[in-house]
Design an enzyme around this catalytic site. Structure first.
Site, PDB file in Angstrom:
ATOM      1  N   CYS A  21       0.837  -1.192   0.000  1.00 14.40           N
ATOM      2  CA  CYS A  21       0.000   0.000   0.000  1.00 14.40           C
ATOM      3  C   CYS A  21       0.878   1.249   0.000  1.00 14.40           C
ATOM      4  O   CYS A  21       2.108   1.160   0.087  1.00 14.40           O
ATOM      5  CB  CYS A  21      -0.933   0.018   1.203  1.00 14.40           C
ATOM      6  SG  CYS A  21      -0.053   0.039   2.779  1.00 14.40           S
ATOM      7  N   CYS A  24       3.342   1.724   2.825  1.00 14.47           N
ATOM      8  CA  CYS A  24       4.582   0.944   2.680  1.00 14.47           C
ATOM      9  C   CYS A  24       5.616   1.756   1.899  1.00 14.47           C
ATOM     10  O   CYS A  24       6.791   1.833   2.264  1.00 14.47           O
ATOM     11  CB  CYS A  24       4.316  -0.364   1.948  1.00 14.47           C
ATOM     12  SG  CYS A  24       3.272  -1.530   2.823  1.00 14.47           S
ATOM     13  N   CYS A  89      45.787 -17.367 -12.942  1.00  8.83           N
ATOM     14  CA  CYS A  89      46.297 -17.362 -11.568  1.00  8.83           C
ATOM     15  C   CYS A  89      45.318 -16.625 -10.674  1.00  8.83           C
ATOM     16  O   CYS A  89      44.306 -16.076 -11.132  1.00  8.83           O
ATOM     17  CB  CYS A  89      47.682 -16.723 -11.482  1.00  8.83           C
ATOM     18  SG  CYS A  89      47.685 -14.970 -11.915  1.00  8.83           S
ATOM     19  N   CYS A  92      44.279 -13.079 -11.479  1.00 11.02           N
ATOM     20  CA  CYS A  92      43.218 -12.929 -12.479  1.00 11.02           C
ATOM     21  C   CYS A  92      41.846 -12.910 -11.804  1.00 11.02           C
ATOM     22  O   CYS A  92      40.957 -12.151 -12.197  1.00 11.02           O
ATOM     23  CB  CYS A  92      43.268 -14.077 -13.486  1.00 11.02           C
ATOM     24  SG  CYS A  92      44.827 -14.221 -14.376  1.00 11.02           S
ATOM     25  N   ASP A 508      16.705 -32.515  17.159  1.00 15.09           N
ATOM     26  CA  ASP A 508      15.282 -32.531  17.455  1.00 15.09           C
ATOM     27  C   ASP A 508      14.874 -33.993  17.651  1.00 15.09           C
ATOM     28  O   ASP A 508      15.295 -34.863  16.887  1.00 15.09           O
ATOM     29  CB  ASP A 508      14.499 -31.906  16.294  1.00 15.09           C
ATOM     30  CG  ASP A 508      13.012 -31.866  16.564  1.00 15.09           C
ATOM     31  OD1 ASP A 508      12.629 -31.439  17.653  1.00 15.09           O
ATOM     32  OD2 ASP A 508      12.244 -32.291  15.687  1.00 15.09           O
ATOM     33  N   ASP A 718      13.652 -31.648  11.058  1.00 16.44           N
ATOM     34  CA  ASP A 718      13.016 -32.054   9.798  1.00 16.44           C
ATOM     35  C   ASP A 718      11.669 -31.396   9.539  1.00 16.44           C
ATOM     36  O   ASP A 718      11.077 -31.586   8.488  1.00 16.44           O
ATOM     37  CB  ASP A 718      12.832 -33.578   9.771  1.00 16.44           C
ATOM     38  CG  ASP A 718      11.669 -34.022  10.664  1.00 16.44           C
ATOM     39  OD1 ASP A 718      11.429 -33.351  11.677  1.00 16.44           O
ATOM     40  OD2 ASP A 718      11.026 -35.035  10.344  1.00 16.44           O
ATOM     41  N   ASP A 722      10.850 -26.494  12.818  1.00 16.26           N
ATOM     42  CA  ASP A 722      12.298 -26.477  13.072  1.00 16.26           C
ATOM     43  C   ASP A 722      12.987 -25.371  12.285  1.00 16.26           C
ATOM     44  O   ASP A 722      14.144 -25.041  12.571  1.00 16.26           O
ATOM     45  CB  ASP A 722      12.934 -27.819  12.677  1.00 16.26           C
ATOM     46  CG  ASP A 722      12.463 -28.964  13.544  1.00 16.26           C
ATOM     47  OD1 ASP A 722      12.209 -28.721  14.736  1.00 16.26           O
ATOM     48  OD2 ASP A 722      12.330 -30.096  13.039  1.00 16.26           O
TER      49      ASP A 722
END
Length: 833
Positions: A21, A24, A89, A92, A508, A718, A722
């Site tokens: 909006c 913002c 090298c 570069c 976990d 997982d 988490d």
């Protein structure tokens, strides 16, 4: 914000994401306007862009982007990868990065010497891909265009690499062969030739090598000179040209040098020196290029896993089509011995799939209707049909290849020192060579000029920034590739380096240490049910109790209830119909079954109902102490027994925790379970620290608390809940069987669902960092020790002056030794258990 725009001010257009909006837009505009150095800021909501006029001496584009992000919005950026040709090298690398970073609109540029790839993050609209390519070519390098992508693009790169190796091999062979012949002529001159005739013969042999085989050094040196810089090519071109030009002058004007013999000049030619230097350096580059090609072996191996064709059902018929033509929703037929062409879900049939090429797990995985299959895995036994869900660049294999390529193109923080040294290396070497020449000319013995020239040439030739440039990226390429071969996706070199420093690993519990699915572990009949088992028929009593509990729980959606019903179905028990189902939140359920009132729930529910338990509480305490959840079953107010449910440990969880502790790591477990249950599980697994009764939204806080204690923390999880903890941790490790959200938040992703790859990932990071440190030590030690040796530091004491030819051999072998040391990582073996 200044009222006037200064002459040095620059304008940048930032694509702003997340504005919804006008307020913002105002917020972003005000936020940018307050930044020191910003002179004007105008935000266009419709175009979703911020036009910012700023003073680059006071504020950078990075600062502006950080400001936007701090305000809660984001800046849209694009990423482009380009293959860069002509880099020889580490100097570069710095030049290409500098040229890109100075291009307006470029946020960051990262150039990898080992993979010869530039990864550029830039603002779309502010700069175009063509501008980035132009910046690279203007810096004196070339863009290796990839006409196709995927496997065909890889084949094209392979062919280009083979052509480069062939060219190097021909030039190297010619240089070494002619060099050897020139050495024979120099040390064993033929009697039928005068000295001057011999010089002309040597001139005729050396000149083609100098300007044909050595042309790439001149071309590289000229490209650097045009941009007022120097690199490895400059050192070689100047060093060999000095030896060659001196020899040509002596060949054509010998009398002049003979007349200056007293002034330190010597009428000698050094054609063999110039040619042997070129031959040996080309030999080193050949070995280096071949070894660098091997560091990318993991990508080639992954590319080679792809199926070429797929058998799909179209209009009721099975037809074979190229795998690129498979569409989501197609039904694909897979027969024994064939590869699964794309990702999908089994709709018909059963089989066992070998997924070792992606997961590192050697045991085939059983698949049936509803199970996911991954493209490139091998069907072992039965035939099945599956519906394609992800095709082309969306398949798991394509995503893995993309992740590995990005990781191999990244830099570890430890490389910063090497990059800095490489950026100033060549000018410093020229300074040392000049100083060496002057000291030898002033203080050296006769012929002073000749000895001064040879010492200066030796310094120029022996210096090697290549080893510095290759030390880190080659090890990262091999390390991340080796991880991918074992089902471990490491996101970047920075993640590898942080994993090396880990002190604490937080696991976990649910879905990580455990299967994530509650299972029935114990059935204890009691009262009348126990009496039935007293006649030696305990199994029948257990089955009867389970049937009653499962019948009651059939209408429940609670995970523990589902576990009970699932176990009854496994045993094929007949479940009676129930009536008057009533869920008692937080406690249990009650139903009517065959005229009896059955209640199933926790101890508090039993006590609230004043049911007779006759000592069953002791069994419940024992089970709770083992980390299990006891569920009481009561029939008509009397205890009928306990059905205990637990989220069982994965097969190798105990062994994996032991291995982590053997690596010197503290292992913690985080869970929402009550402290007693959590402590029981922790003791069974061998956990050092138990973090119990932690709500999902508080996991990240627990990780931060450990970090506040000075610990370097890895979080392994997982699930969606988490993700914040994975992002908070120094290293987030996602179990690949989990959600995409968790994987996106992680630094390391394990394709397999068990814990042993965690051990492998951490061990691999330690092995890779050890290799990088060895490489950097060798690269620094080599230059620190051999440049003074080439300058003649040993001459006053021992009369030793290093020949430029030996200097060339040492330089050639230095970078080869670094790459070869990195390739030793290919022998790394994953943790087994």
């Amino acid at each position: 914000m200044a009222d006037t725009v200064t002459k040095s001010a620059k304008l940048v257009q930032l694509p702003i994401e997340g504005m919804t909006c006008a307020s913002c837009a105002t917020r972003v505009e005000k936020g940018l306007s307050k930044v020191q150095g910003v002179e004007t800021a105008n935000v266009n909501l419709a175009a979703e862009k911020a036009a910012v006029q700023y003073d680059p001496e006071e504020v950078s584009v990075d600062d502006l982007i950080s400001t936007v992000r701090d305000l809660g919005y984001d800046v849209g950026m694009d990423t482009l990868s380009l293959q860069v040709g002509g880099m020889t090298c580490a100097s570069c690398v710095k030049r290409v990065e500098k040229a890109l970073q100075q291009t307006p609109g470029v946020i960051s540029a990262n150039v990898n010497f080992a993979s010869e790839k530039a990864t550029i993050e830039y603002l779309p609209g502010a700069v175009m891909p063509g501008d980035l390519k132009h910046s690279i070519t203007e810096a004196g390098y070339e863009i290796v265009e990839e006409e196709s992508s995927g496997e065909e693009g890889t084949d094209a790169r392979e062919e280009a690499h083979r052509r480069h190796l062939r060219t190097l091999k021909i030039k190297m062979g010619a240089g070494l062969a002619v060099g050897a012949l020139l050495m024979l002529l120099a040390y064993f001159p033929p009697s039928f030739l005068s000295m001057r005739e011999l010089w002309f013969l040597m001139f005729a042999l050396a000149t083609p090598i100098q300007f044909w085989a050595g042309w790439q050094f001149y071309r590289g040196a000229w490209a650097s000179a045009k941009h007022k810089t120097t690199d490895m090519n400059t050192l070689i071109a100047v060093g060999t040209t000095v030896a060659y030009a001196y020899s040509v002058a002596v060949t054509f004007f010998p009398g002049f040098f003979e007349s200056l013999a007293g002034a330190g000049f010597e009428a000698e030619v050094y054609y063999e020196t110039a040619v042997i230097i070129i031959g040996l350096i080309l030999f080193g580059r050949f070995l280096e290029a071949r070894a660098k090609g091997q560091t990318a072996g993991a990508i080639k191996k992954l590319m080679g896993l792809r199926a070429k064709t797929a058998r799909v059902v179209r209009n009721g018929e099975e037809i074979d089509i190229p795998v690129e033509e498979v569409q989501p929703g197609d039904v694909v037929v897979v027969r024994p011995g064939e590869k699964v062409p794309v990702d999908g879900v089994v709709v018909e049939g059963r089989s066992a799939l070998d997924e070792s090429m992606l997961t590192g797990e050697s045991i085939p995985t059983e698949k049936g209707p509803g199970d996911e299959v991954i493209g490139a895995t091998l069907n072992k036994t039965g035939s099945f049909r599956f519906e394609a869900t992800r095709v082309g660049s969306e398949t798991a294999l394509s995503q893995i290849i993309k992740l590995v390529e990005e990781a191999q193109g990244s830099k570890a923080p430890i490389q910063r020192l090497a990059d800095y040294v490489a950026s100033i290396f060549v000018p410093v070497v020229f300074g040392i060579a000049t100083l060496t020449f002057v000291i030898w000319l002033v203080f050296g013995p006769a012929p002073a000029f000749t000895l001064a020239m040879l010492a200066a040439v030796a310094v120029l030739i022996i210096a090697c920034p290549c080893a510095l440039g290759l030390a880190t990226p080659t090890a990262i390429m091999v390390g991340t590739g080796k991880g991918a071969e074992n089902g471990i996706l490491i996101r970047s070199g920075e993640a590898l380096e942080r994993a090396y420093k880990l002190q604490t690993v937080v696991l976990d519990k649910t879905g990580t240490l455990t299967e994530g699915k509650p299972r029935v572990t114990d059935i204890i009949p009691w009262g009348d049910f126990k009496a039935e088992g007293g006649n030696g028929n305990r199994e029948a009593a257990e089955r009867r109790l389970l049937a009653v509990a499962a019948a009651a729980e059939r209408g429940s959606e609670h995970p523990l209830g589902e576990a009970i019903v699932g176990r009854a179905q496994e045993l094929e028990l007949d479940l009676a119909e129930v009536a008057d189902f009533n869920a008692i939140p937080g406690h249990g359920i009650e139903v009517s079954l065959d005229g009896s009132r059955v209640v199933l729930g926790n101890l508090k529910l039993m006590r609230d109902r004043s049911y007779t338990l006759d000592g069953l509480e002791d069994e419940a305490d024992r089970l709770a102490g083992e980390g299990k959840t006891p569920m009481f079953v009561a029939v008509d107010g009397k205890a009928a027994g306990i059905v205990a449910v637990a989220d069982t440990l994965k097969d190798n969880s105990i062994e994996a925790v032991k291995r982590l502790r053997d690596l010197g790591l503290e292992v913690a477990m985080i869970t929402g379970d009550n402290a007693r249950t959590a402590e029981a599980i922790g003791a069974a697994v061998g956990i050092d620290r138990v973090l119990a009764e932690v709500l999902p939204e508080h996991k990240a806080e627990e990780v931060k608390r450990l970090q506040d204690q000075g610990r370097v923390v890895a979080m392994v999880g997982d699930g969606i809940n988490d993700a914040p903890a994975l992002a908070q941790a120094d290293i987030g490790i996602a179990i690949g069987t989990g959600t995409d959200v968790a994987i996106e938040a992680s630094d390391i992703t394990l394709i397999r669902g068990d814990l042993m790859p965690i051990v492998t990932a951490i061990s691999l990071s330690k092995a890779t960092m050890r290799t990088i440190r060895q490489n950097l030590f060798w690269a620094f030690a080599y230059n620190t020790a051999l440049i003074p040796l080439a300058a003649g530091i040993l001459y006053p004491l021992f009369g030793i002056l290093l020949s430029p030819m030996f200097a060339a051999a040492a330089m050639a072998l230095s970078s080869v030794s670094v790459v070869s040391n990195s390739l030793r990582l290919r022998r790394f073996r994953p943790a087994q258990g």
